[in-house]
Design a protein around this motif. Structure first.
Motif, PDB file in Angstrom:
ATOM      1  N   ALA A   9       9.515   4.970   0.618  1.00  0.00           N
ATOM      2  CA  ALA A   9      10.063   3.863   1.393  1.00  0.00           C
ATOM      3  C   ALA A   9      11.574   3.983   1.519  1.00  0.00           C
ATOM      4  O   ALA A   9      12.241   4.592   0.673  1.00  0.00           O
ATOM      5  CB  ALA A   9       9.715   2.533   0.733  1.00  0.00           C
ATOM      6  N   THR A  10      12.110   3.398   2.576  1.00  0.00           N
ATOM      7  CA  THR A  10      13.560   3.269   2.722  1.00  0.00           C
ATOM      8  C   THR A  10      13.963   1.932   2.118  1.00  0.00           C
ATOM      9  O   THR A  10      13.513   0.874   2.569  1.00  0.00           O
ATOM     10  CB  THR A  10      13.976   3.318   4.200  1.00  0.00           C
ATOM     11  OG1 THR A  10      13.586   4.571   4.760  1.00  0.00           O
ATOM     12  CG2 THR A  10      15.479   3.150   4.343  1.00  0.00           C
ATOM     13  N   GLY A  37       0.821  -1.210   0.000  1.00  0.00           N
ATOM     14  CA  GLY A  37       0.000   0.000   0.000  1.00  0.00           C
ATOM     15  C   GLY A  37       0.851   1.254   0.000  1.00  0.00           C
ATOM     16  O   GLY A  37       1.785   1.382  -0.796  1.00  0.00           O
ATOM     17  N   ASP A  38       0.553   2.177   0.899  1.00  0.00           N
ATOM     18  CA  ASP A  38       1.313   3.414   1.000  1.00  0.00           C
ATOM     19  C   ASP A  38       2.746   3.087   1.413  1.00  0.00           C
ATOM     20  O   ASP A  38       2.986   2.527   2.478  1.00  0.00           O
ATOM     21  CB  ASP A  38       0.654   4.337   2.019  1.00  0.00           C
ATOM     22  CG  ASP A  38       1.328   5.704   2.102  1.00  0.00           C
ATOM     23  OD1 ASP A  38       2.303   5.940   1.353  1.00  0.00           O
ATOM     24  OD2 ASP A  38       0.888   6.533   2.922  1.00  0.00           O
ATOM     25  N   ALA A  39       3.693   3.438   0.562  1.00  0.00           N
ATOM     26  CA  ALA A  39       5.089   3.076   0.818  1.00  0.00           C
ATOM     27  C   ALA A  39       5.787   4.010   1.806  1.00  0.00           C
ATOM     28  O   ALA A  39       6.866   3.685   2.312  1.00  0.00           O
ATOM     29  CB  ALA A  39       5.873   3.061  -0.487  1.00  0.00           C
ATOM     30  N   ALA A  45      17.182  -7.284   9.260  1.00  0.00           N
ATOM     31  CA  ALA A  45      16.703  -6.018   8.693  1.00  0.00           C
ATOM     32  C   ALA A  45      15.240  -5.746   9.020  1.00  0.00           C
ATOM     33  O   ALA A  45      14.796  -4.602   9.019  1.00  0.00           O
ATOM     34  CB  ALA A  45      16.901  -6.022   7.183  1.00  0.00           C
ATOM     35  N   LYS A  46      14.467  -6.777   9.293  1.00  0.00           N
ATOM     36  CA  LYS A  46      13.044  -6.673   9.629  1.00  0.00           C
ATOM     37  C   LYS A  46      12.279  -5.775   8.645  1.00  0.00           C
ATOM     38  O   LYS A  46      11.659  -4.784   9.025  1.00  0.00           O
ATOM     39  CB  LYS A  46      12.868  -6.149  11.057  1.00  0.00           C
ATOM     40  CG  LYS A  46      13.460  -7.065  12.125  1.00  0.00           C
ATOM     41  CD  LYS A  46      13.241  -6.519  13.516  1.00  0.00           C
ATOM     42  CE  LYS A  46      13.812  -7.465  14.571  1.00  0.00           C
ATOM     43  NZ  LYS A  46      13.627  -6.941  15.949  1.00  0.00           N
ATOM     44  N   PRO A  47      12.312  -6.117   7.365  1.00  0.00           N
ATOM     45  CA  PRO A  47      11.640  -5.268   6.375  1.00  0.00           C
ATOM     46  C   PRO A  47      10.125  -5.443   6.390  1.00  0.00           C
ATOM     47  O   PRO A  47       9.603  -6.481   6.817  1.00  0.00           O
ATOM     48  CB  PRO A  47      12.216  -5.773   5.050  1.00  0.00           C
ATOM     49  CG  PRO A  47      12.496  -7.213   5.307  1.00  0.00           C
ATOM     50  CD  PRO A  47      12.968  -7.281   6.742  1.00  0.00           C
ATOM     51  N   ASP A  48       9.442  -4.412   5.927  1.00  0.00           N
ATOM     52  CA  ASP A  48       8.001  -4.531   5.708  1.00  0.00           C
ATOM     53  C   ASP A  48       7.733  -5.284   4.406  1.00  0.00           C
ATOM     54  O   ASP A  48       6.683  -5.905   4.248  1.00  0.00           O
ATOM     55  CB  ASP A  48       7.361  -3.135   5.615  1.00  0.00           C
ATOM     56  CG  ASP A  48       7.514  -2.360   6.908  1.00  0.00           C
ATOM     57  OD1 ASP A  48       6.940  -2.802   7.920  1.00  0.00           O
ATOM     58  OD2 ASP A  48       8.206  -1.319   6.902  1.00  0.00           O
TER      59      ASP A  48
END
Length: 397
Positions: free
Chosen positions: A207-208, A174-176, A231-234
């Protein structure tokens, strides 16, 4: 299928769709086959230059099978426009740009005014300039490189482009803005192009984006999995090619990564699906096309023509044939009139509603989210053409 190539930079502002569609540009494909190409009854020569052998031969086979199905569909089974037969000559480029260029030059020298094909991006980029130099119509196929869009007024495309792939990947979060995205790929031109694409498109949306690139020779993936987990990315965007893919996916699954975040990659041809193994059920797939992604008259006709099951690149060939018929119907032997006939044209294809954007010849089209269970893909969401449309590019020539 993952993104093959991207422009070096994308416009990161909101995408603007500017489509000029005339009132007469809509309708069923069959309507284009009734008027003929003017007074002439001579066959219309169409050259199909694509991979019959080489690494992309399976893609080329789907493309040409789709083209034959689309030609029959658009001409009501006659393979004619009016009284003019569509005479197709197929040439194998084996994925080699030099062979493709030689073949196209030969076809043009024999009076061919319509060229289609381009299974590989590298081939498409070499063939496209010939269209402008010789003023012939070129309809590029599965080649995904964004550089084809807007390359010149004589070049169109019948498939999707890389930007549309990455926008489909973005749709999973969705919204980055404020999200963390990691690209996991190989330290190769392929992997780096995907890294650049995600940074440009999803990073440009707020987003990063960071990346973890493994050597192409790597066979042990636990150290890379540890980096990804830390890194625990989304969103984890995986761009991988080659024989090490099964081991890579197994490692990500064993390390718990597939269960801890949204993992997205491209859904390639059906023959590649076993590569994912048990991990396949835990991955979110962006998709250009798979059997069952759409169900309309064009898809039904294509499915019947190719033997009951559609695959990734059947729509590209089918769409190319629809575009060829439209061009001949409206343009006869006048290539500039063919170009005008395609610009702004909206029509119903295998994937759904398609529009050739007049400004840059981008093909605006639906894209799909899918899940995979064994050898079965399931449609999760259809993204409307405007949701994944690339920014309008300036026409270069």
């Amino acid at each position: 299928m993952t993104v093959k190539a991207m422009r070096r930079a994308f416009v990161t502002a909101a995408t603007v769709i500017a489509v000029a569609v005339s009132a007469t540009a809509c309708g069923s494909p069959q309507e284009t086959a009734t008027g003929g190409g003017g007074a002439s009854t001579a066959p219309v020569k169409v050259g199909i230059v694509h991979s019959q052998t080489g690494a992309l031969a399976s893609y080329g086979k789907q493309y040409i099978d789709g083209f034959r199905a689309g030609l029959a569909y658009a001409t009501n089974g006659t393979n004619k426009v009016g009284d003019r037969a569509i005479e197709v000559t197929e040439v194998d480029d084996a994925g080699d740009p030099a062979k493709a260029v030689a073949a196209v030059k030969d076809l043009i020298g024999k009076g061919t005014k319509i060229i289609a094909g381009s299974t590989a991006s590298g081939v498409a980029l070499q063939v496209a300039p010939l269209a402008a130099q010789n003023k012939v119509l070129c309809i590029s196929g599965p080649a995904a490189t964004d550089a084809i869009t807007g390359v010149n007024k004589y070049t169109f495309r019948s498939g999707r482009q890389s930007y549309q792939d990455v926008m489909t990947a973005k749709s999973f979060i969705g919204d980055a803005a404020g999200k963390k995205v990691v690209v996991f790929g190989q330290d190769s031109a392929f992997g780096k192009s995907n890294e650049a694409a995600v940074k440009a498109v999803i990073g440009g949306a707020g987003a990063t984006v960071t990346s973890v690139l493994a050597p192409v020779s790597a066979t042990e993936f636990t150290p890379f999995a540890s980096q990804l987990k830390a890194a625990k990315p989304d969103l984890l965007f995986v761009a991988w090619a080659g024989t090490t893919a099964p081991a890579m996916w197994q490692t990500l699954d064993q390390q718990g990564i597939l269960a801890s975040t949204t993992v997205v990659t491209g859904l390639d041809i059906r023959a590649s699906w076993p590569t994912f193994g048990a991990a396949g059920a835990k991955i979110s797939f962006l998709s250009h096309y798979f059997d069952g992604a759409s169900d309309n008259p064009a898809a039904q006709a294509a499915r019947a023509a190719v033997g009951g099951t559609l695959d990734l690149f059947h729509p590209d060939g089918f769409t190319a044939a629809q575009m060829v018929v439209r061009a001949v119907q409206e343009g006869g032997d006048d290539v500039d009139k063919m170009v005008s006939a395609l610009e702004g044209w909206s029509f119903d294809g295998v994937k759904g509603k398609l529009t050739v954007r007049a400004e840059d010849h981008a093909l605006l089209q639906p894209m799909f989210q899918a899940t995979l269970s064994g050898d079965t893909a399931k449609l999760e969401k259809t993204l409307a053409p405007e949701e994944v449309a690339p920014p309008a590019a300036a026409m270069k020539g």
